[in-house]
Write a protein that holds these residues in place. Structure first.
Motif, mmCIF file in Angstrom:
data_model
loop_
_atom_site.group_PDB
_atom_site.id
_atom_site.type_symbol
_atom_site.label_atom_id
_atom_site.label_comp_id
_atom_site.label_asym_id
_atom_site.label_seq_id
_atom_site.Cartn_x
_atom_site.Cartn_y
_atom_site.Cartn_z
ATOM 1 N N SER A 29 58.929 13.058 -27.614
ATOM 2 C CA SER A 29 57.882 14.052 -27.312
ATOM 3 C C SER A 29 57.822 14.428 -25.839
ATOM 4 O O SER A 29 57.279 15.466 -25.489
ATOM 5 N N CYS A 30 58.365 13.604 -24.973
ATOM 6 C CA CYS A 30 58.212 13.863 -23.532
ATOM 7 C C CYS A 30 59.083 15.042 -23.090
ATOM 8 O O CYS A 30 60.308 14.985 -23.200
ATOM 9 N N PRO A 31 58.472 16.113 -22.587
ATOM 10 C CA PRO A 31 59.261 17.282 -22.181
ATOM 11 C C PRO A 31 60.059 17.054 -20.895
ATOM 12 O O PRO A 31 60.874 17.897 -20.520
ATOM 13 N N GLY A 53 52.660 13.301 -15.728
ATOM 14 C CA GLY A 53 51.285 13.034 -16.170
ATOM 15 C C GLY A 53 50.733 14.116 -17.077
ATOM 16 O O GLY A 53 49.524 14.291 -17.193
ATOM 17 N N CYS A 54 51.618 14.820 -17.781
ATOM 18 C CA CYS A 54 51.200 15.975 -18.594
ATOM 19 C C CYS A 54 50.357 15.598 -19.803
ATOM 20 O O CYS A 54 49.717 16.442 -20.399
ATOM 21 N N THR A 55 50.383 14.360 -20.231
ATOM 22 C CA THR A 55 49.634 13.767 -21.364
ATOM 23 C C THR A 55 50.196 14.093 -22.764
ATOM 24 O O THR A 55 49.620 13.683 -23.763
ATOM 25 N N THR A 56 51.302 14.815 -22.843
ATOM 26 C CA THR A 56 51.866 15.176 -24.154
ATOM 27 C C THR A 56 52.142 13.946 -25.028
ATOM 28 O O THR A 56 51.917 13.965 -26.238
ATOM 29 N N CYS A 57 52.631 12.883 -24.424
ATOM 30 C CA CYS A 57 53.031 11.697 -25.193
ATOM 31 C C CYS A 57 51.847 10.953 -25.802
ATOM 32 O O CYS A 57 52.022 10.195 -26.760
ATOM 33 N N ILE A 58 50.644 11.158 -25.280
ATOM 34 C CA ILE A 58 49.490 10.358 -25.741
ATOM 35 C C ILE A 58 49.244 10.563 -27.229
ATOM 36 O O ILE A 58 49.132 9.598 -27.994
HETATM 37 S S1 SF4 Z 1 52.724 12.018 -19.419
HETATM 38 FE FE1 SF4 Z 1 54.064 11.380 -21.072
HETATM 39 S S2 SF4 Z 1 54.940 13.262 -21.893
HETATM 40 FE FE2 SF4 Z 1 54.085 13.773 -19.866
HETATM 41 S S3 SF4 Z 1 55.794 13.508 -18.455
HETATM 42 FE FE3 SF4 Z 1 54.703 11.558 -18.494
HETATM 43 S S4 SF4 Z 1 55.778 10.333 -20.030
HETATM 44 FE FE4 SF4 Z 1 56.374 12.483 -20.351
#
Ligand code: SF4
Ligand code: SF4
Length: 165
Positions: A48-50, A73-78
């Motif tokens: 999922s991490c872009p 720190g985009c939060t997509t993975c949460i």
């Molecule tokens: S917060 Fe998660 S999805 Fe976003 S860049 Fe970091 S590890 Fe990847």
């Protein structure tokens, strides 16, 4: 008491396992914390991490490894993490307060700007926080991602909102 005895992770456990972002990185901006300590076959964090900041590898029972320099720190993975084990912390916000973003899979009525009680990994209320962001998209499949502003000293401890029985 360790993790095997209590079932509750501590920052010390994560630091010992070299699984906590450095203070230097946390002070530069939001960064993920992978609080995943079991070798289970699972890798949505990686896929999922872009920004390709999480590596699990071909053996999907490996523990995920975060590249703190690649993470934005985009939060997509949460919301993608099936184990509710991913958080994003930010100590760059100000000298007094920081933020923690976490998955939240309960019904809620709070709104941005509300004051709420913040809970640590054991579910105990440790401080008060302010709701800064609520993300609930179709893609996140009913896992809401909440960002809470809290006193900076609690950024390493707070991982949810306190729920009264
Ligand atoms: S917060 Fe998660 S999805 Fe976003 S860049 Fe970091 S590890 Fe990847
Ligand atoms: S998705 Fe979550 S539970 Fe699965 S390996 Fe990644 S961090 Fe661990």
């Amino acid at each position: 008491m360790n993790l095997q005895q209590t079932g509750i992770l501590t920052k010390a456990d994560l630091v010992e396992a070299v699984r906590y972002p450095s203070e230097e990185r946390m002070k530069k901006g939001p960064v993920a914390v992978c609080e995943c300590m079991q070798n289970i076959p699972c890798n949505p964090c990686e896929t999922s991490c872009p920004f390709q900041a999480i590596h699990v590898g071909e053996n999907i029972s490996n523990l995920p490894k975060l590249d703190e320099q690649k993470c934005t720190g985009c939060t997509t993975c949460i919301a993608a993490c099936s184990g509710l084990a991913l958080f994003v912390v930010d100590k760059s916000y100000s000298d007094e307060v920081g933020t923690v973003s976490f998955p939240y899979e309960y019904q809620y009525s709070f709104q941005i700007g509300d004051k709420v009680k913040a809970a640590n990994r054991a579910g105990k209320c440790v401080c008060e926080g302010t709701i800064k962001k609520i993300v609930n998209t179709k893609k996140s499949d009913r896992t809401t991602v909440v960002t809470l502003e809290i006193p900076i000293d609690f950024v390493d401890e707070v991982r949810s909102i306190y729920r009264q029985r």
